[in-house]
Enzyme design. Structure first.
Site, PDB file in Angstrom:
ATOM      1  N   HIS A   1       0.870  -1.177   0.000  1.00 38.68           N
ATOM      2  CA  HIS A   1       0.000   0.000   0.000  1.00 38.68           C
ATOM      3  C   HIS A   1       0.915   1.237   0.000  1.00 38.68           C
ATOM      4  O   HIS A   1       2.019   1.185   0.542  1.00 38.68           O
ATOM      5  CB  HIS A   1      -0.821  -0.056   1.299  1.00 38.68           C
ATOM      6  CG  HIS A   1      -1.897   0.966   1.415  1.00 38.68           C
ATOM      7  ND1 HIS A   1      -1.665   2.271   1.774  1.00 38.68           N
ATOM      8  CD2 HIS A   1      -3.243   0.859   1.254  1.00 38.68           C
ATOM      9  CE1 HIS A   1      -2.809   2.925   1.829  1.00 38.68           C
ATOM     10  NE2 HIS A   1      -3.786   2.098   1.520  1.00 38.68           N
TER      11      HIS A   1
ATOM     12  N   ASP B   1       2.936  -4.648   8.060  1.00 43.66           N
ATOM     13  CA  ASP B   1       1.718  -3.856   7.917  1.00 43.66           C
ATOM     14  C   ASP B   1       0.541  -4.824   8.023  1.00 43.66           C
ATOM     15  O   ASP B   1       0.250  -5.564   7.081  1.00 43.66           O
ATOM     16  CB  ASP B   1       1.758  -3.145   6.557  1.00 43.66           C
ATOM     17  CG  ASP B   1       0.454  -2.427   6.244  1.00 43.66           C
ATOM     18  OD1 ASP B   1      -0.496  -2.517   7.059  1.00 43.66           O
ATOM     19  OD2 ASP B   1       0.386  -1.790   5.180  1.00 43.66           O
TER      20      ASP B   1
ATOM     21  N   GLN C   1      -4.677  -5.126   6.842  1.00 41.99           N
ATOM     22  CA  GLN C   1      -5.716  -6.009   6.270  1.00 41.99           C
ATOM     23  C   GLN C   1      -5.740  -7.374   6.942  1.00 41.99           C
ATOM     24  O   GLN C   1      -6.532  -8.231   6.567  1.00 41.99           O
ATOM     25  CB  GLN C   1      -5.478  -6.197   4.767  1.00 41.99           C
ATOM     26  CG  GLN C   1      -5.645  -4.938   3.957  1.00 41.99           C
ATOM     27  CD  GLN C   1      -7.077  -4.409   3.962  1.00 41.99           C
ATOM     28  OE1 GLN C   1      -8.037  -5.155   4.162  1.00 41.99           O
ATOM     29  NE2 GLN C   1      -7.226  -3.114   3.754  1.00 41.99           N
TER      30      GLN C   1
ATOM     31  N   LYS D   1     -10.406  -0.823  10.343  1.00 41.77           N
ATOM     32  CA  LYS D   1     -10.504  -2.020   9.487  1.00 41.77           C
ATOM     33  C   LYS D   1     -10.803  -3.258  10.313  1.00 41.77           C
ATOM     34  O   LYS D   1     -10.812  -4.378   9.813  1.00 41.77           O
ATOM     35  CB  LYS D   1      -9.222  -2.198   8.687  1.00 41.77           C
ATOM     36  CG  LYS D   1      -9.003  -0.998   7.755  1.00 41.77           C
ATOM     37  CD  LYS D   1      -8.021  -1.276   6.688  1.00 41.77           C
ATOM     38  CE  LYS D   1      -7.510  -0.001   6.065  1.00 41.77           C
ATOM     39  NZ  LYS D   1      -8.151   0.310   4.799  1.00 41.77           N
TER      40      LYS D   1
ATOM     41  N   CYS E   1      -4.713   2.257  -3.725  1.00 43.09           N
ATOM     42  CA  CYS E   1      -3.508   2.798  -3.082  1.00 43.09           C
ATOM     43  C   CYS E   1      -2.327   1.855  -3.276  1.00 43.09           C
ATOM     44  O   CYS E   1      -1.487   1.699  -2.367  1.00 43.09           O
ATOM     45  CB  CYS E   1      -3.733   3.073  -1.598  1.00 43.09           C
ATOM     46  SG  CYS E   1      -4.963   4.322  -1.290  1.00 43.09           S
TER      47      CYS E   1
END
Ligand code: PMP
Length: 404
Positions: A123, A200, A203, A226, A362
């Site tokens: 991202h 990261d 998600q 999220k 993104c």
């Protein structure tokens, strides 16, 4: 026991509404998830009964707000199995957490000749801060390429690691493709060359159990919104010895021990990284989201989501002009259609009450690598989606095709 989805959906009032005259089919969960009533109630309760600034407990409300705020930090620590809640730093979201590491760890530590290893799938939030670091320090960025199946090429990654690699920053789950990346293997490779690792998890947290100690990553970041929590709150987890050594990034009130015009001393962890009044309600709301998720049967949730993903992949694959990108596993499925611009399809789906996302997600470098300048259509699920939602999307695509 399978989940009683109809009952769970009642916890999410927004899902009961109609959009463009049709029942809402919300398949944009990778962009943001919906919030259960308990999260909405926690926000309301805080503002209605406890609103006060934290860590200034000269009065009852401030004491209560501080307690709730710090309890939420402990809930996050338990949720990701951090050894100590002091290693949980509140940020505005995954983006700010990555920036914190980039500016507080990357800027002072990296120098010309050093390498930052990213993946093609990142991202922009996990690319641009590192470009800033590279530009300022003279370090360079290397990128793990994709295989023909749009997965990270581990063999190529192995070749990219060297003594020059100082930092690996990769996503656990791709927001654009729904692929689960082999982060355990990548972290092992990084450790072999003493590189620092940042995962990261934006998600991942909404779909997979996360155990930062088992992963043994140095940093882990995610956003509350999220995972059924509010916007404007996120988390940086870090290994204690690194966080202790890192200088504060933003400075001001709340993060100091003593200030004089001659000199300032900073607070201990986690406060030295939390300048200014924090998003108190957001943290409490995220704590409520964690309570909510923790109250679900996580195995049943995983089984249900797996079934939805299978239905989505099988259904889309059966449509003649549809092409799925890569091999989606968790949360999101990206696809393109012959002779149909993704945005046109999304507009026709929206007219039917179906929310999906289109574009580059993104992840422009990923779209460039895949040769998809127009981006993709992306349908992304949460546990409150139903087989009916997937059928509605497939039927909606079928209906929309008649316009082209
Ligand atoms: N990383 C990934 C993989 C994401 O999906 C997102 C959000 N789309 C981010 C980082 C940034 O999250 P936020 O905008 O909440 O800071």
């Amino acid at each position: 026991m399978p989940l009683d989805i109809d009952k769970l959906r009642l916890d999410f009032p927004i899902l009961a509404q109609t959009v463009n005259g049709q029942p809402l089919v919300y398949l944009d969960n990778a962009a943001t998830t919906q919030k259960p009533q308990s999260v909405l109630d926690a926000l309301q309760h805080y503002y209605q009964h406890q609103n006060a600034n934290v860590h200034r407990a000269a009065h009852a409300l401030s004491g209560q707000a501080t307690q709730e705020f710090e309890d939420a930090r402990t809930k996050v620590a338990t949720f990701i199995n951090a050894p100590d809640s002091k290693q949980v730093i509140w940020t505005r979201g995954a983006t700010e957490a990555i920036n914190l590491v980039a500016y507080s760890f990357g800027m002072p530590h990296l120098k010309a000749g050093d390498e930052i290893l990213l993946s093609t799938m990142e991202h922009h939030a996990n690319i641009v801060p590192w470009q800033q670091v590279a530009a300022a320090t003279g370090a360079s960025i290397k990128v793990i390429p994709l295989t023909e199946h749009a997965e990270l090429d581990l063999a190529a990654a192995a070749d990219l690691f060297s003594e020059r690699t100082k930092l690996l920053a990769v996503s656990q789950v791709s927001n654009a493709l729904g692929v689960i990346n082999p982060i355990k293997e990548l972290i092992t490779m990084a450790k072999a060359v003493d590189a620092i690792t940042l995962i990261d998890g934006a998600q991942a947290v909404g779909h997979l159990p996360v155990d930062v100690q088992a992963l043994d990553c140095d940093f882990y970041v995610f956003s509350g919104h999220k995972m059924f929590g509010p916007t404007g709150i996120g988390v940086l987890y870090g290994k204690r010895e690194l966080l202790e050594k890192m200088p504060p990034w933003q400075t001001g009130g709340e993060m100091i021990k003593h200030v004089s015009f001659a000199q300032t001393t900073f607070s201990e962890l986690p406060f030295k990284f939390e300048a200014g009044t924090p998003n108190i309600a957001g943290a409490i709301g995220l704590g409520a989201a964690i309570d909510y998720i923790s109250g679900l049967d996580r195995n049943a949730v995983a089984a249900h989501e797996h079934q939805l993903m299978q239905q989505l992949v099988a259904g889309l694959s059966a449509l003649p002009e549809v092409h799925i990108i890569g091999r989606p596993q968790a949360g999101a499925v990206s696809f393109i259609m012959d002779d149909v611009h993704p945005q046109d399809m999304a507009t026709l789906l929206d007219m039917q009450g179906i929310a999906v996302r289109t574009g580059h997600h993104c992840a422009m470098p990923l779209m460039q690598a895949l040769g998809l300048p127009q981006g993709t259509l992306r349908a992304s699920i949460a546990f409150y989606n139903t087989p009916h939602d997937i059928t509605a999307l497939l039927t909606g695509i079928d209906k929309a095709r008649e316009f082209f």
